[in-house]
Design an enzyme around this catalytic site. Sequence first.
Site, short mmCIF file in Angstrom:
data_model
loop_
_atom_site.label_atom_id
_atom_site.label_comp_id
_atom_site.label_asym_id
_atom_site.label_seq_id
_atom_site.Cartn_x
_atom_site.Cartn_y
_atom_site.Cartn_z
N GLN A 173 -24.47 55.56 40.80
CA GLN A 173 -24.30 56.90 41.26
C GLN A 173 -24.37 56.26 43.51
OE1 GLN A 173 -29.12 57.57 41.38
NE2 GLN A 173 -28.33 59.52 42.56
N HIS A 192 -28.66 64.62 40.35
CA HIS A 192 -27.33 66.01 40.30
C HIS A 192 -26.96 65.50 38.67
CE1 HIS A 192 -25.74 62.42 42.33
NE2 HIS A 192 -24.81 62.40 41.48
P1 AMP Z 1 -22.56 60.17 42.56
O1 AMP Z 1 -21.23 58.89 42.58
O2 AMP Z 1 -23.29 60.48 40.92
O3 AMP Z 1 -23.81 59.72 43.25
O4 AMP Z 1 -22.01 61.73 42.94
C1 AMP Z 1 -22.22 62.23 44.32
C2 AMP Z 1 -21.36 63.16 44.29
O5 AMP Z 1 -21.44 63.73 45.27
C3 AMP Z 1 -20.00 61.93 44.70
O6 AMP Z 1 -18.82 63.04 43.02
C4 AMP Z 1 -18.70 63.17 45.35
O7 AMP Z 1 -17.96 63.32 45.63
C5 AMP Z 1 -20.22 63.92 45.62
N1 AMP Z 1 -20.04 64.20 47.81
C6 AMP Z 1 -20.45 63.30 48.17
N2 AMP Z 1 -20.87 64.29 49.12
C7 AMP Z 1 -20.72 65.86 49.01
C8 AMP Z 1 -20.57 66.80 49.49
N3 AMP Z 1 -20.45 66.86 51.32
N4 AMP Z 1 -20.49 67.75 48.83
C9 AMP Z 1 -20.04 67.51 47.86
N5 AMP Z 1 -20.26 66.75 47.18
C10 AMP Z 1 -20.29 65.82 47.94
#
Ligand code: AMP
Length: 114
Positions: free
Chosen positions: A94, A100
């Site tokens: 994460q 999410h």
């Molecule tokens: P996790 O690694 O499961 O915490 O997922 C976080 C996700 O957020 C990743 O897939 C990123 O690519 C995505 N993410 C980070 N910053 C943004 C942003 N500004 N807009 C859309 N997605 C994002």
Amino acid sequence: MSDCLFCKIIAGEIPSSKVYEDDLCYAFYDIAPQAPTHFLVVPKQHIQSVSAVTEETAPIVGHIFAVIARLAEELGFAGPGYRVVSNIGEAGQQTVPHLHFHVLAGRDMTWPPG
Ligand code: AMP
Ligand code: ZN
């Protein structure tokens, strides 16, 4: 939470590509898509991860899954199938500490995940 990336996205302080919004949740396309369709669904309330869900906040999670099911129908990937993933904590990879659910669709998934 003022220094939380996803709280800022929900508040419109950081731009995002919106998929869906209601009183309880917000859905937007992932900035680094891992499938032809890849969006995130987040509760508007700041909850750190699945590990922080309580009996009180569990109905929000249930609502999010109903929203995902509806979006899957509307966006046309319910039939072929798709994947919903929530990463939790450091070992779970994460990177954003605001609960999410990744919704990934448009290709055949592999198992086990990495
Ligand atoms: P996790 O690694 O499961 O915490 O997922 C976080 C996700 O957020 C990743 O897939 C990123 O690519 C995505 N993410 C980070 N910053 C943004 C942003 N500004 N807009 C859309 N997605 C994002
Ligand atoms: Zn947050």
